[in-house]
Design an enzyme around this catalytic site. Structure first.
Site, PDB file in Angstrom:
ATOM      1  N   HIS A  36      81.408  -3.653  15.993  1.00 10.11           N
ATOM      2  CA  HIS A  36      81.788  -4.914  15.347  1.00 10.11           C
ATOM      3  C   HIS A  36      81.954  -4.754  13.832  1.00 10.11           C
ATOM      4  O   HIS A  36      81.772  -5.717  13.082  1.00 10.11           O
ATOM      5  CB  HIS A  36      80.765  -6.018  15.630  1.00 10.11           C
ATOM      6  CG  HIS A  36      80.419  -6.184  17.078  1.00 10.11           C
ATOM      7  ND1 HIS A  36      81.211  -6.899  17.941  1.00 10.11           N
ATOM      8  CD2 HIS A  36      79.387  -5.685  17.815  1.00 10.11           C
ATOM      9  CE1 HIS A  36      80.667  -6.853  19.156  1.00 10.11           C
ATOM     10  NE2 HIS A  36      79.565  -6.126  19.102  1.00 10.11           N
ATOM     11  N   SER A  39     100.999   2.495  -7.128  1.00 11.15           N
ATOM     12  CA  SER A  39     101.536   1.151  -7.280  1.00 11.15           C
ATOM     13  C   SER A  39     102.511   1.126  -8.448  1.00 11.15           C
ATOM     14  O   SER A  39     102.282   1.782  -9.472  1.00 11.15           O
ATOM     15  CB  SER A  39     100.397   0.152  -7.529  1.00 11.15           C
ATOM     16  OG  SER A  39     100.904  -1.081  -8.003  1.00 11.15           O
ATOM     17  N   LYS A  65      95.953   2.607  -8.698  1.00  9.75           N
ATOM     18  CA  LYS A  65      95.975   2.565  -7.239  1.00  9.75           C
ATOM     19  C   LYS A  65      96.326   3.916  -6.614  1.00  9.75           C
ATOM     20  O   LYS A  65      97.140   4.672  -7.124  1.00  9.75           O
ATOM     21  CB  LYS A  65      96.990   1.524  -6.747  1.00  9.75           C
ATOM     22  CG  LYS A  65      96.682   0.098  -7.119  1.00  9.75           C
ATOM     23  CD  LYS A  65      95.423  -0.386  -6.400  1.00  9.75           C
ATOM     24  CE  LYS A  65      95.624  -0.520  -4.905  1.00  9.75           C
ATOM     25  NZ  LYS A  65      96.665  -1.498  -4.542  1.00  9.75           N
ATOM     26  N   GLU A  85      98.806   3.906   6.866  1.00 13.48           N
ATOM     27  CA  GLU A  85      99.321   2.560   7.119  1.00 13.48           C
ATOM     28  C   GLU A  85     100.625   2.609   7.913  1.00 13.48           C
ATOM     29  O   GLU A  85     100.876   1.753   8.777  1.00 13.48           O
ATOM     30  CB  GLU A  85      99.503   1.824   5.798  1.00 13.48           C
ATOM     31  CG  GLU A  85      98.176   1.470   5.128  1.00 13.48           C
ATOM     32  CD  GLU A  85      98.354   0.846   3.749  1.00 13.48           C
ATOM     33  OE1 GLU A  85      99.514   0.719   3.299  1.00 13.48           O
ATOM     34  OE2 GLU A  85      97.336   0.507   3.129  1.00 13.48           O
TER      35      GLU A  85
END
Length: 478
Positions: free
Chosen positions: A176, A297, A303, A310
């Site tokens: 979880h 970025s 970043k 992804e």
């Protein structure tokens, strides 16, 4: 694809009378509109079946000799021309797209006729584009299975080697998304080795089921020539010939099965990517991904985004969509061939390409990964992941498990209130909840003890993880 679909193309019928006859044009006195040709033609994607179509044609030429349609000399001439065409295709497959043929079968036949003249027109005797395309796509799928299995093994090998190098990296395991029990990064790696092993085995099963040759089934009722289809299957490297001509030309189970295998494997890769994204986050800081698989970025210079992971996660939906699309296409089709079945190719081509790319990228993600052992250990010490050990300790002291579960729950609530880990509580604090606890409790609450106790097969104990790694290295021949 159907031999029953008779279309010819005359450019735009309203503006030209020039007619280019297709393979089946004799039945028609009018030409199709260019808009329909563009809608109907499949060469723009089925050109990828060129090698299979040529190899299948060579096999068919040999079969035609056995029934007297071709002489041995004619077959040799056809085979030589087809082999020459095969060389040309392999050197520049994209050149096919410059042609105006309807499909790859038309293209191969037209090129063959250009090379050997009228002899090339004899090759299609007894054969339909229905059994021809069924053959081509099966041959293509068989080849793809072998390539995909190779990529699966490469990713498994990289996971095993990563596990071997990170056996000391203790980290929290999660349920979880809550810290549950301590594991090791190596054990996490080996979990994905097992998932990929099932993916590999599903491909093996799919290969065995698709390893039947449909050529000789004709349009739907079988060829009118007494072809030895078992010999033909052997010549084309199939295990056996299909048993029913009607099923043979309308069967796309192998495509759906591959799409299903791809979808499930992409789900595994997506979970791998999601874990990596979480582990790489600033909050977790368990791993650092290489600069080679991350991006920055355009606005925020600090970043470092896990784009490779992804994209793997995102592409899973694309592959699953191909499976759903194909299932929807075939669910209501009557026997035998229908032009709807032309929709099988773009989906399977894209899905298997995507799966292969994602396997390769997942392997690359692991190439220069850095595991922050200090941070993973710190996280494993938090979150009361040793609470189950305390419950087992109480059971060993004679407390029924259900009672010990309740006692530990109360102890955890207390530890949270005083902002201590279980291992930091005093014996006096423990004895507020159970008087069987003594100072021997501290050993079992250590991370090492938590790991060592999970010594059953498949468990996280260092001995078992090492054993799993060695077994995998033997099996994968690393």
């Amino acid at each position: 694809r159907s031999s029953d679909l008779h279309i010819i193309y005359a450019g735009n019928l309203a503006h030209t009378k020039e007619i280019t006859m297709a393979l089946w044009g004799g039945r028609f006195t009018q030409a199709a509109d260019k808009r329909f040709k563009d809608f109907n033609d499949s060469l723009r994607f089925d050109y990828r079946l060129a090698e299979q179509d040529i190899e299948g044609s060579i096999g068919w030429s040999k079969a035609l000799v056995s029934v007297g349609v071709l002489t041995a000399q004619e077959q040799h001439e056809l085979e030589a021309a087809l082999n020459q065409l095969l060389i040309e295709v392999r050197s520049n497959p994209q050149a096919i797209l410059q042609d105006d043929a309807e499909d790859i079968h038309s293209w191969v036949e037209s090129k063959l006729i250009n090379k050997v003249g009228d002899l090339g027109k004899k090759l299609h005797t007894g054969r339909s584009r229905n059994d021809q395309v069924a053959l081509d796509i099966k041959m293509w799928c068989k080849a793809q299975v072998l390539e995909l299995q190779k990529s699966l093994r490469e990713l498994q090998a990289k996971l095993v080697l990563t596990a071997e190098n990170t056996q000391d990296a203790v980290m929290p395991g999660y349920t979880h998304l809550q810290r549950a029990q301590p594991i090791t990064f190596a054990h996490w790696c080996m979990a994905y080795v097992e998932m990929l092993e099932r993916d590999y085995s599903r491909l093996t099963d799919a290969y065995n089921r698709m390893n039947s040759c449909p050529l000789g089934s004709g349009a739907l009722a079988g060829t009118a020539y007494a072809i030895d289809r078992e010999q033909l299957a052997q010549d084309l490297d199939f295990a056996y010939a299909t048993r029913n001509s009607l099923d043979s030309v309308s069967d796309r189970d192998h495509i759906i099965e591959l799409l299903s295998s791809a979808s499930l494997s992409m789900a595994h890769l997506s979970r791998f990517a999601e874990d990596m994204i979480i582990f790489n986050s600033g909050e977790a800081d368990f791993v650092e991904l290489s600069d080679r698989v991350t991006s920055g970025s355009s606005l925020m210079p600090q970043k470092k985004n896990p784009d490779a992971c992804e994209l793997i996660r995102g592409k899973a939906g694309r592959v699953i969509g191909s499976l759903i699309g194909m299932l929807t296409t075939v669910k209501g089709l009557p026997l035998a061939y229908n032009k709807d079945m032309q929709e099988d190719k773009e989906g399977i081509f894209d899905a298997l390409d995507t799966w292969h790319d994602c396997l390769t990228m997942a392997t690359f993600v692991l190439e220069d990964i850095k595991v922050n052992i200090e941070r993973t250990r710190e996280a494993a010490l938090k979150g009361y992941s040793n609470a189950t050990e305390l419950a087992d300790y109480l059971v060993a002291k004679g407390v029924p498990f259900r009672d010990s579960h309740h006692i530990v729950g109360e102890t955890v609530v207390y530890a949270i209130s005083v902002q201590k880990g279980l291992e930091d509580l005093t014996v006096e604090e423990f004895r507020r909840f159970s008087d069987v606890i003594t100072d021997d409790v501290y050993h079992i609450l250590s991370l090492q003890s938590c790991l060592d106790k999970r010594c059953a097969k498949g468990g996280v104990s260092p001995a078992r993880v090492k054993e799993a790694i060695l077994e995998a290295k033997v099996r994968l021949k690393i």
